[in-house]
Scaffold this active site. Structure first.
Site, PDB file in Angstrom:
ATOM      1  N   ASP A 161      -5.364   0.878   9.757  1.00 14.19           N
ATOM      2  CA  ASP A 161      -5.242   1.806   8.627  1.00 14.19           C
ATOM      3  C   ASP A 161      -5.888   3.167   8.894  1.00 14.19           C
ATOM      4  OD1 ASP A 161      -4.161  -0.497   7.493  1.00 14.19           O
ATOM      5  OD2 ASP A 161      -5.980  -1.002   6.384  1.00 14.19           O
ATOM      6  N   ASP A 214       0.794  -1.249   0.000  1.00 13.28           N
ATOM      7  CA  ASP A 214       0.000   0.000   0.000  1.00 13.28           C
ATOM      8  C   ASP A 214       0.822   1.294   0.000  1.00 13.28           C
ATOM      9  OD1 ASP A 214      -1.470  -2.156   0.889  1.00 13.28           O
ATOM     10  OD2 ASP A 214      -2.157  -1.213   2.722  1.00 13.28           O
TER      11      ASP A 214
HETATM   12  C1  FRU Z   1      -3.857  -3.705   2.734  1.00 14.92           C
HETATM   13  C2  FRU Z   1      -3.255  -4.108   4.076  1.00 14.92           C
HETATM   14  C3  FRU Z   1      -3.620  -3.123   5.160  1.00 14.92           C
HETATM   15  C4  FRU Z   1      -2.484  -3.297   6.143  1.00 14.92           C
HETATM   16  C5  FRU Z   1      -1.304  -3.514   5.229  1.00 14.92           C
HETATM   17  C6  FRU Z   1      -0.248  -4.436   5.772  1.00 14.92           C
HETATM   18  O1  FRU Z   1      -3.162  -4.227   1.665  1.00 14.92           O
HETATM   19  O2  FRU Z   1      -3.655  -5.406   4.419  1.00 14.92           O
HETATM   20  O3  FRU Z   1      -4.895  -3.324   5.721  1.00 14.92           O
HETATM   21  O4  FRU Z   1      -2.317  -2.184   6.963  1.00 14.92           O
HETATM   22  O5  FRU Z   1      -1.837  -4.061   4.029  1.00 14.92           O
HETATM   23  O6  FRU Z   1       0.842  -4.510   4.905  1.00 14.92           O
END
Ligand code: FRU
Length: 484
Positions: A171, A43
């Site tokens: 998040d 992300d």
């Molecule tokens: C989305 C996610 C988020 C988390 C991150 C971990 O792709 O699963 O919810 O914070 O990736 O890498």
């Protein structure tokens, strides 16, 4: 207490040096997209423009192309096209984030950047890490320059979240409205419905739980909503999130394992709730798009970046770059606007600076026409197809066929899709197809940003012709995209 020892960093540096060597030899490295320097990226995080400079952070496991312990990578830019790579910004080096510095966002207040992210912890023992064993702490950091961290502390401990949730609450995205700060967090509730929690604060340090900002109406809308994002426009408020657990009920919707999309609506600030006014819409219809994050730049533009990849896809398709020392990238940044109740996504005009060797043609096609190009690694192709009669198609990048039959726009990959087959969009009429190709990616904008399709492709050698098939008149402009 620091969890990352000198030994860890020694091993890390050794492994990264080996990967660096592998990576530099890979012709599939992208030219104008942001990638992990080595290893794994997912992300986009903490995207912000601060005192003129764009800061782009991202989930980053630099020593393992297949993922693992995540840090935050860091790149900066003055123009959103040319980026400089920096040292790792954030590492899982404290007990409260020892199993990953997970995703989060940034907000500027006065002369500081405030970051919020999720500290992931997995406790030892017999656990499924959904219903037990995991902690996800909300961490606040303050930085004066985007490079160093002056303050860092947990502002919401895992144990302080409300009842009724699994261990998955993460998040944080923070925004400000009339002197109050709002934090939204994605969550997986015990009733198997994805939800978004709302907290408020007057100072960014003390946070008070307000309730549920938005939630899945029923189980069909997913059990987990990751990566919430929110912004206002003059027309509508926009709530973006990445739901997991939605089943495809009709053709050409929800084609991937997880989705990313949005509601247009309005926030009721008295109740602390987002009231959707439309059906959930997907942001992208290709194979590789997930966990988008937006920010407002200093010109007031709303810009989105997404992970040009997605998790949990195997064995459906693969990314052959893993064996070359890296995996995944980010999409191009896109500008978002709401126009007549429609969310539009357009490539940033900054990327026009990469255009070279323009060719313009108007072709009258009866069955087929070939357009030879010397170099197809990275290019932009803008096609006006309003005078074409469906069905018609365009084959490019070795074996990717884009076609429209009057009802469905399809992208069909051949061998270069590495297991990716077909994605489609049900669409009544197509007038404009705007394609951004890089060495191993395709982003296709339809009808001036009404729909987008993003996929990775891995052609052996970039074929020299673009093949048009169908009947009618087609005008196009093509540029090489060259980053200097
Ligand atoms: C989305 C996610 C988020 C988390 C991150 C971990 O792709 O699963 O919810 O914070 O990736 O890498």
């Amino acid at each position: 207490m620091s969890e990352l020892t000198q030994e860890y960093w020694k091993e890390f540096n050794k492994k990264q040096a080996l990967l660096r060597e592998k990576v530099t030899q890979d012709p599939w490295r992208l030219t104008y997209h942001q990638m992990p320097e080595t290893g794994w990226l997912n992300d986009p995080n903490g995207v912000v423009q601060f005192q003129g400079t764009y800061h782009l952070y991202h989930q980053y496991a630099p020593v393992n192309p297949e993922g693992g312990l995540v840090h935050w990578g860091h790149k900066t830019s003055d123009d959103l096209v040319h980026f400089e790579e920096h040292d790792i910004f954030l590492s899982p080096d404290q007990m409260y984030n020892k199993d990953g510095a997970y995703s989060g966002s940034a907000i500027v207040k006065d002369d500081d950047i405030h970051f919020f992210y999720t500290g992931n912890v997995k406790n030892p023992g017999e656990h499924d890490y959904t219903f037990s064993g995991r902690e996800q702490n909300t961490v606040h950091m303050v930085s004066k320059d985007g490079f160093s961290v002056d303050e860092r502390e947990v502002v919401i401990h895992h144990g302080e979240y409300p009842e009724g949730f699994t261990d998955h609450i993460r998040d944080p995205k923070v925004f400000e409205k009339e002197g109050t700060y709002y934090m939204i967090l994605g969550a997986r509730a015990l009733d198997h419905r994805g939800k978004i929690l709302l907290y408020t604060s007057k100072d960014l340090y003390d946070w008070t739980y307000q309730g549920i900002f938005a939630e899945a109406a029923d189980e069909t809308m997913g059990y987990m909503w990751e990566c919430p994002d929110f912004f206002e426009t003059s027309e509508k408020d926009v709530l973006i999130f990445s739901p997991q657990g939605i089943q495809a009920t009709k053709p050409f919707v929800y084609q991937n394992v997880y989705q990313s999309g949005y509601y247009l609506g309005q926030v009721d600030y008295e109740e602390g709730q987002f009231i959707p006014e439309n059906e959930f819409q997907e942001l992208d219809y290709g194979f590789d798009f997930y966990a988008p994050q937006t920010f407002e730049d200093e010109n007031g533009r709303r810009i989105l970046w997404a992970w040009m990849g997605i998790g949990d896809t195997a064995p459906e398709y693969s990314n052959p770059t893993v064996h070359r020392g890296w995996q995944h990238a980010l999409t191009m940044p896109r500008e978002l606007t709401v126009e007549n109740n429609e969310l539009k996504q357009r490539p940033l005009p900054e990327y026009q600076a990469l255009r070279q060797n323009e060719t313009q043609e108007t072709l009258t096609i009866d069955k087929q026409a070939k357009f030879p190009v010397a170099h197809q690694d990275a290019f932009e192709l803008l096609l006006d197809v309003s005078e074409m009669t469906a069905p018609f198609s365009i084959t490019l990048k070795e074996d990717t066929k884009l076609s429209y039959d009057g009802e469905v726009f399809r992208m069909q990959h051949g061998l270069s899709g590495y297991g990716r087959s077909t994605r489609g969009i049900a669409i009544e009429d197509i007038t404009l197809i705007h394609i951004f190709a890089d060495t191993s990616s395709l982003e296709i904008f339809l009808n001036d940003g009404s729909y987008v399709m993003t996929s990775r492709v891995y052609p052996k050698e970039n074929r020299e012709d673009i093949l048009f098939e169908g009947q009618g008149t087609l005008s196009f402009t093509r540029w090489d995209l060259i980053k200097e």
